[in-house]
Design a protein around this motif. Structure first.
Motif, mmCIF file in Angstrom:
data_model
loop_
_atom_site.group_PDB
_atom_site.id
_atom_site.type_symbol
_atom_site.label_atom_id
_atom_site.label_comp_id
_atom_site.label_asym_id
_atom_site.label_seq_id
_atom_site.Cartn_x
_atom_site.Cartn_y
_atom_site.Cartn_z
ATOM 1 N N UNK A 249 0.848 -1.188 0.000
ATOM 2 C CA UNK A 249 0.000 0.000 0.000
ATOM 3 C C UNK A 249 0.888 1.244 0.000
ATOM 4 N N UNK A 250 0.593 2.177 -0.882
ATOM 5 C CA UNK A 250 1.436 3.372 -1.018
ATOM 6 C C UNK A 250 1.487 4.216 0.251
ATOM 7 N N UNK A 251 0.435 4.171 1.040
ATOM 8 C CA UNK A 251 0.393 4.971 2.266
ATOM 9 C C UNK A 251 1.141 4.305 3.422
ATOM 10 N N UNK A 252 1.764 3.153 3.172
ATOM 11 C CA UNK A 252 2.476 2.432 4.223
ATOM 12 C C UNK A 252 3.550 3.312 4.863
ATOM 13 N N UNK A 253 3.597 3.260 6.187
ATOM 14 C CA UNK A 253 4.626 4.014 6.922
ATOM 15 C C UNK A 253 5.870 3.167 7.167
ATOM 16 N N UNK A 254 5.791 1.912 6.737
ATOM 17 C CA UNK A 254 6.920 0.997 6.945
ATOM 18 C C UNK A 254 7.216 0.224 5.659
ATOM 19 N N UNK A 255 7.455 0.973 4.591
ATOM 20 C CA UNK A 255 7.621 0.369 3.271
ATOM 21 C C UNK A 255 8.775 -0.633 3.219
ATOM 22 N N UNK A 256 9.916 -0.291 3.821
ATOM 23 C CA UNK A 256 11.074 -1.186 3.756
ATOM 24 C C UNK A 256 10.821 -2.486 4.509
ATOM 25 N N UNK A 257 10.235 -2.388 5.687
ATOM 26 C CA UNK A 257 9.920 -3.588 6.467
ATOM 27 C C UNK A 257 8.874 -4.428 5.745
ATOM 28 N N UNK A 258 7.939 -3.772 5.068
ATOM 29 C CA UNK A 258 6.909 -4.490 4.317
ATOM 30 C C UNK A 258 7.518 -5.206 3.119
ATOM 31 N N UNK A 259 8.477 -4.574 2.464
ATOM 32 C CA UNK A 259 9.170 -5.222 1.341
ATOM 33 C C UNK A 259 9.869 -6.493 1.810
ATOM 34 N N UNK A 260 10.462 -6.430 2.980
ATOM 35 C CA UNK A 260 11.160 -7.594 3.525
ATOM 36 C C UNK A 260 10.169 -8.724 3.802
ATOM 37 N N UNK A 261 8.994 -8.381 4.328
ATOM 38 C CA UNK A 261 7.974 -9.393 4.613
ATOM 39 C C UNK A 261 7.435 -9.991 3.316
ATOM 40 N N UNK A 262 7.218 -9.147 2.311
ATOM 41 C CA UNK A 262 6.741 -9.627 1.016
ATOM 42 C C UNK A 262 7.781 -10.545 0.375
#
Length: 284
Positions: A249-262
């Motif tokens: 989601x573009x509004x994510x405040x934790x984009x880098x951590x989310x990329x790692x989870x993905x």
């Protein structure tokens, strides 16, 4: 005599200078040891520093709940103790609407490409992160004791009450409508439908016996022994395979951590878990 005292004084002076030199060496060694200890202490402190805690919000299709809650999230949090993952599970259509309304979400995992594509078009999902991860199938189910004795998918017309997801918002319901329309049964059976708000609700209705039959994902049917699979939807009844895409989601405040989870969800380890729950991982 004068020479004698001169010699004695020379020897004493040499001894005194030698002693001072030895003390200087010990002082240097102590200083060196002290510095070494300081460096070791600093190194130990740095190595024990904990990463900043991160909380990720996962918005995932209801059919993914068991896989995430029982295996995937606990495994990831064990390997990354600084990360906490909170999951919201519902129909992909409902989750789409909630994301459009500002729902706090970092990763959206849909049970269909339609909802994901809409959010990408609305610039709410980062297009470059969208990945097709899984494939599923839709099946006809009945309660284990099956009072109607259904044996084939087309036998669904023998059922008096039929549970399906609401086609307006539930992908499993949209697939059910597509299959039944292809089999020329939709109009004939429409008055018998009970429309669930998500696929889990449909499964529960059949498991409880409040519906004679239902159409759900194969993965959902395998989570309980209170229903039995009668048949998979005919191969030519769906225009496209049932694909589950995930995107940030573009509004994510934790984009880098989310990329790692993905990225973790695309590993062989995660794929094996998805297989345990009946999904077919898609190689990327």
């Amino acid at each position: 005599m004068k020479k004698f005292w001169t010699a004695v004084m020379a020897v004493s002076l040499a001894a005194l200078l030698g002693g001072c030199g030895g003390n200087s060496g010990n002082a240097n060694a102590s200083a060196s040891d002290s510095t070494g200890e300081s460096r070791t202490a600093a190194s130990t402190t740095a190595s024990t520093e904990k990463a900043e805690p991160v909380k990720l919000h996962l918005a995932a299709a209801a059919s993914l709940e068991y896989a995430f809650q029982e295996k995937l999230i606990p495994l990831y949090q064990k390997e990354h103790p600084e990360v906490t993952i909170e999951g919201t599970y519902d129909s992909s259509g409902k989750l789409q609407t909630q994301i459009e309304s500002g729902m706090e979400a970092d990763l959206f995992f849909s049970a269909a490409t339609k909802q994901m594509a809409t959010l990408v078009t609305e610039d709410l999902i980062d297009k470059d992160t969208v990945t097709d991860l899984l494939e599923n199938k839709v099946v006809l189910i009945t309660p284990t004791n099956d009072p109607e004795g259904l044996k084939a998918f087309t036998d669904i017309e023998k059922a008096k009450t039929i549970a399906i997801g609401d086609p307006e918002s539930v992908p499993a319901g949209q697939y059910a409508k597509e299959v039944l329309t292809k089999l020329s049964l939709w109009d004939k059976l429409e008055s018998r439908f009970s429309l669930g708000t998500n696929v889990t609700e449909v499964l529960n209705w059949v498991a409880e016996g409040s519906a004679d039959a239902g159409i759900v994902y194969e993965t959902d049917a395998k989570t309980t022994d209170k229903v039995k699979i009668i048949a998979e939807a005919p191969a030519d009844s769906l225009e496209k395979p049932i694909i589950y895409p995930a995107g940030i989601v573009k509004a994510s405040k934790n984009a880098e951590a989310t990329k790692a989870f993905l990225a973790f969800l695309q590993t062989a380890e995660a794929a094996d878990i998805f297989k345990e729950y009946g999904f077919t991982p898609i190689a990327n």
